[in-house]
Scaffold this motif. Structure first.
Motif, mmCIF file in Angstrom:
data_model
loop_
_atom_site.group_PDB
_atom_site.id
_atom_site.type_symbol
_atom_site.label_atom_id
_atom_site.label_comp_id
_atom_site.label_asym_id
_atom_site.label_seq_id
_atom_site.Cartn_x
_atom_site.Cartn_y
_atom_site.Cartn_z
ATOM 1 N N ARG A 42 0.862 -1.182 0.000
ATOM 2 C CA ARG A 42 0.000 0.000 0.000
ATOM 3 C C ARG A 42 0.900 1.235 0.000
ATOM 4 O O ARG A 42 1.096 1.886 1.022
ATOM 5 N N PRO A 43 1.453 1.594 -1.161
ATOM 6 C CA PRO A 43 2.363 2.739 -1.221
ATOM 7 C C PRO A 43 1.664 4.015 -0.740
ATOM 8 O O PRO A 43 0.495 4.238 -1.021
ATOM 9 N N GLU A 44 2.424 4.824 0.007
ATOM 10 C CA GLU A 44 1.849 6.062 0.538
ATOM 11 C C GLU A 44 1.733 7.119 -0.552
ATOM 12 O O GLU A 44 2.513 7.132 -1.499
ATOM 13 N N PHE A 45 0.733 7.983 -0.369
ATOM 14 C CA PHE A 45 0.527 9.049 -1.347
ATOM 15 C C PHE A 45 0.143 10.330 -0.616
ATOM 16 O O PHE A 45 -0.265 10.301 0.549
ATOM 17 N N THR A 46 0.260 11.443 -1.327
ATOM 18 C CA THR A 46 -0.309 12.693 -0.847
ATOM 19 C C THR A 46 -1.322 13.172 -1.877
ATOM 20 O O THR A 46 -1.247 12.832 -3.063
ATOM 21 N N LEU A 47 -2.267 13.964 -1.384
ATOM 22 C CA LEU A 47 -3.333 14.486 -2.242
ATOM 23 C C LEU A 47 -3.766 15.790 -1.601
ATOM 24 O O LEU A 47 -4.069 15.809 -0.402
ATOM 25 N N ASP A 48 -3.778 16.878 -2.360
ATOM 26 C CA ASP A 48 -3.999 18.160 -1.695
ATOM 27 C C ASP A 48 -5.469 18.568 -1.623
ATOM 28 O O ASP A 48 -5.784 19.738 -1.402
ATOM 29 N N VAL A 49 -6.371 17.604 -1.817
ATOM 30 C CA VAL A 49 -7.772 17.821 -1.471
ATOM 31 C C VAL A 49 -8.246 16.612 -0.672
ATOM 32 O O VAL A 49 -7.588 15.561 -0.687
ATOM 33 N N ASN A 50 -9.379 16.765 0.021
ATOM 34 C CA ASN A 50 -10.011 15.609 0.653
ATOM 35 C C ASN A 50 -11.148 15.152 -0.257
ATOM 36 O O ASN A 50 -12.182 15.814 -0.327
ATOM 37 N N PRO A 51 -10.986 14.022 -0.960
ATOM 38 C CA PRO A 51 -12.030 13.629 -1.907
ATOM 39 C C PRO A 51 -13.359 13.305 -1.235
ATOM 40 O O PRO A 51 -14.391 13.309 -1.901
ATOM 41 N N GLU A 52 -13.337 13.068 0.082
ATOM 42 C CA GLU A 52 -14.601 12.816 0.782
ATOM 43 C C GLU A 52 -15.463 14.079 0.863
ATOM 44 O O GLU A 52 -16.634 14.006 1.220
ATOM 45 N N ASP A 53 -14.873 15.232 0.549
ATOM 46 C CA ASP A 53 -15.649 16.479 0.551
ATOM 47 C C ASP A 53 -16.532 16.612 -0.693
ATOM 48 O O ASP A 53 -17.277 17.585 -0.811
#
Ligand SMILES: Cc1cc2nc3c(=O)[nH]c(=O)nc-3n(C[C@H](O)[C@H](O)[C@H](O)COP(=O)(O)O)c2cc1C
Length: 140
Positions: A42-53
């Protein structure tokens, strides 16, 4: 493909960025991808939004070794999309969606996963009409 979708859909766009960058050399990147799959990593990632929003989430990825890249498993592990709509889109070199739309539905049982669009990587830049037709079919 994300840019093509963005031309027609009023949406925010964000990129899933691996914390540990993949090697630029194809063979090395392919070796790493294969090892991740073999290890069920499970490679770590970053994402600059919260897709749950968001209520509707377009999710794009390439097919790697007939499946979702493992970092996409990390993505679907990280969020609960229950009650939301997921619209997949992907590139490939012959596998089309590789069964990944069903896999995503399995990973997100509370979400509605729509029929996505699979475009061969070599055609992606010229896929404007296909993407527009697909979006129109989805009422965008
Ligand atoms: C590690 C790796 C594994 C891949 N495995 C598959 C595969 O199993 N089936 C397939 O259709 N394409 C496969 N591809 C091709 C990618 O889906 C393709 O590179 C991607 O769609 C982007 O297209 P492009 O390389 O032409 O830009 C693989 C690519 C990589 C790097």
């Amino acid at each position: 493909m994300a840019e093509l979708i963005h031309e027609q859909v009023d949406a925010d766009v964000a990129k899933i960025v691996p914390v540990e960058a993949y090697p630029l050399a194809y063979r090395d990147a392919a070796d790493q991808a294969r090892a991740e799959q073999a290890d069920d990593a499970r490679p770590e990632f970053t994402l600059d939004v919260n897709p749950e929003d968001y209520d509707v989430i377009f999710v794009g990825y390439p097919i790697w070794y007939y499946h979702l890249p493992m970092i996409m498993q990390s993505f679907f592990d990280a969020y609960d999309f229950s009650g939301k709509t997921i619209i997949p889109f992907n590139n490939h070199a012959g596998s089309r969606d590789g069964g990944t739309y069903k896999d995503i539905a399995g990973l997100e049982p509370g979400a509605e996963v729509l029929d996505g669009i699979a475009i061969a990587g070599e055609n992606a830049e010229d896929a404007g009409n296909s993407v527009r037709d697909w979006l129109t079919g989805l009422s965008y």
